[in-house]
Scaffold this motif. Structure first.
Motif, PDB file in Angstrom:
ATOM      1  N   GLY A 111      40.292  31.360  34.294  1.00 38.77           N
ATOM      2  CA  GLY A 111      41.520  30.207  34.637  1.00 38.77           C
ATOM      3  C   GLY A 111      42.853  31.154  34.345  1.00 38.77           C
ATOM      4  N   ASN A 112      43.186  32.503  34.524  1.00 33.80           N
ATOM      5  CA  ASN A 112      44.136  33.627  34.383  1.00 33.80           C
ATOM      6  C   ASN A 112      44.818  33.194  35.694  1.00 33.80           C
ATOM      7  OD1 ASN A 112      44.685  33.403  30.925  1.00 33.80           O
ATOM      8  ND2 ASN A 112      43.256  35.434  30.754  1.00 33.80           N
TER       9      ASN A 112
ATOM     10  N   ALA B  23      40.833  34.515  26.988  1.00 32.67           N
ATOM     11  CA  ALA B  23      42.507  33.599  26.605  1.00 32.67           C
ATOM     12  C   ALA B  23      43.147  32.645  27.956  1.00 32.67           C
ATOM     13  CB  ALA B  23      43.573  34.863  26.559  1.00 32.67           C
ATOM     14  N   ALA B  24      42.062  32.013  28.739  1.00 39.88           N
ATOM     15  CA  ALA B  24      42.749  31.695  29.777  1.00 39.88           C
ATOM     16  C   ALA B  24      44.644  30.499  29.829  1.00 39.88           C
ATOM     17  CB  ALA B  24      41.717  30.533  30.129  1.00 39.88           C
ATOM     18  N   THR B  25      45.321  30.255  30.878  1.00 38.43           N
ATOM     19  CA  THR B  25      46.144  29.329  30.464  1.00 38.43           C
ATOM     20  C   THR B  25      45.768  28.004  30.590  1.00 38.43           C
ATOM     21  OG1 THR B  25      46.847  29.303  33.472  1.00 38.43           O
ATOM     22  CG2 THR B  25      47.123  31.551  31.869  1.00 38.43           C
ATOM     23  N   ALA B  26      46.730  26.924  29.906  1.00 44.81           N
ATOM     24  CA  ALA B  26      46.307  25.905  29.913  1.00 44.81           C
ATOM     25  C   ALA B  26      46.703  25.402  31.093  1.00 44.81           C
ATOM     26  CB  ALA B  26      47.404  24.827  29.583  1.00 44.81           C
TER      27      ALA B  26
ATOM     28  N   HIS C 284      46.224  40.454  38.461  1.00 45.24           N
ATOM     29  CA  HIS C 284      45.713  40.663  37.801  1.00 45.24           C
ATOM     30  C   HIS C 284      45.575  42.648  37.915  1.00 45.24           C
ATOM     31  CE1 HIS C 284      41.750  40.981  36.824  1.00 45.24           C
ATOM     32  NE2 HIS C 284      41.639  39.557  36.149  1.00 45.24           N
ATOM     33  N   PRO C 285      45.563  42.780  36.734  1.00 45.59           N
ATOM     34  CA  PRO C 285      45.129  44.499  36.292  1.00 45.59           C
ATOM     35  C   PRO C 285      44.253  44.937  37.247  1.00 45.59           C
ATOM     36  CG  PRO C 285      45.632  43.119  34.044  1.00 45.59           C
ATOM     37  CD  PRO C 285      46.294  42.188  35.678  1.00 45.59           C
ATOM     38  N   ALA C 286      43.439  43.962  36.912  1.00 42.52           N
ATOM     39  CA  ALA C 286      41.914  44.971  37.987  1.00 42.52           C
ATOM     40  C   ALA C 286      41.809  44.466  38.595  1.00 42.52           C
ATOM     41  CB  ALA C 286      40.304  44.053  37.036  1.00 42.52           C
ATOM     42  N   ALA C 287      41.803  43.423  39.425  1.00 47.42           N
ATOM     43  CA  ALA C 287      42.386  43.263  41.572  1.00 47.42           C
ATOM     44  C   ALA C 287      43.223  44.564  41.384  1.00 47.42           C
ATOM     45  CB  ALA C 287      42.394  41.655  41.599  1.00 47.42           C
ATOM     46  N   THR C 288      44.504  44.626  40.795  1.00 46.26           N
ATOM     47  CA  THR C 288      45.363  45.753  41.488  1.00 46.26           C
ATOM     48  C   THR C 288      44.785  47.158  41.011  1.00 46.26           C
ATOM     49  OG1 THR C 288      46.693  45.971  39.092  1.00 46.26           O
ATOM     50  CG2 THR C 288      47.348  44.246  40.825  1.00 46.26           C
ATOM     51  N   ALA C 289      44.112  46.909  40.144  1.00 44.90           N
ATOM     52  CA  ALA C 289      43.562  49.126  40.114  1.00 44.90           C
ATOM     53  C   ALA C 289      42.323  48.971  41.234  1.00 44.90           C
ATOM     54  CB  ALA C 289      42.676  48.786  38.935  1.00 44.90           C
ATOM     55  N   ALA C 290      41.727  48.156  42.024  1.00 44.53           N
ATOM     56  CA  ALA C 290      40.472  47.726  42.197  1.00 44.53           C
ATOM     57  C   ALA C 290      41.346  48.352  43.938  1.00 44.53           C
ATOM     58  CB  ALA C 290      40.066  46.674  42.506  1.00 44.53           C
TER      59      ALA C 290
END
Length: 173
Positions: A38-39, A170-173, A63-69
């Motif tokens: 959900g983030n 820690a998904a957003t609402a 998204h940090p993992a996506a940008t790193a990839a």
């Protein structure tokens, strides 16, 4: 033409994006794609930032993992390989042109900014310049819209179907 399918961001979503970026998020008009938890993964950004600066990158990968990839792919010289598809495959080239036009149409819902008229992101429609922007567009628009963004995502170690958030749950609402 329809409005892109996202609501204005909540304060909690802006807080998550700011944490992802390591700075205050600017000009976010919506969350265009999300992690499976959900983030936010991609934000839609106003074509004119609050300080008045033009900002052509409507779909912005956060998204940090996506940008790193995507950074890893760029460092491994995958961009020339993807760019060659534009010269070698008329269907890919035509789809990339259509992706460029769709990107501009989506952004136009949020204002006309003469300084960036006709400019999309990532090198569209004729070159491959930034995989982050192209992957962000592919995630926001869905599979089959941006062929180079789709190809970058397929070649990356990151998957939108697997949560790699720094704070799982820690998904957003």
């Amino acid at each position: 033409m329809t409005t892109p399918p996202f609501a204005p961001p909540t304060t909690a979503e802006i807080d998550v994006v700011s944490a992802q970026l390591g700075r205050s998020a600017r000009g976010v008009v919506g969350i265009a794609a999300r992690c499976v938890c959900g983030n936010p993964t991609v934000v839609a950004t106003s074509p004119r930032l609050p300080d008045g600066s033009p900002f052509p990158t409507f779909y912005y990968l956060t998204h940090p993992a996506a940008t790193a990839a995507m950074s890893t792919l760029e460092a491994t010289q995958v961009m020339p390989e993807l760019a060659s598809l534009l010269d070698e495959d008329e269907d890919v080239s035509a789809a990339y042109q259509a992706a460029h036009e769709a990107y501009i149409a989506d952004r136009a819902h949020f204002g006309d900014v003469p300084e960036i008229d006709g400019i999309s992101a990532g090198g569209m429609p004729v070159r491959v310049k930034c995989l982050h922007a192209l992957a962000g567009h592919a995630l926001a628009a869905g599979p089959g819209v941006n062929p180079i963004g789709d190809a970058a995502l397929a070649r990356s170690s990151w998957s939108p179907q697997r949560c790699e958030c720094e704070k799982p749950g820690a998904a957003t609402a």
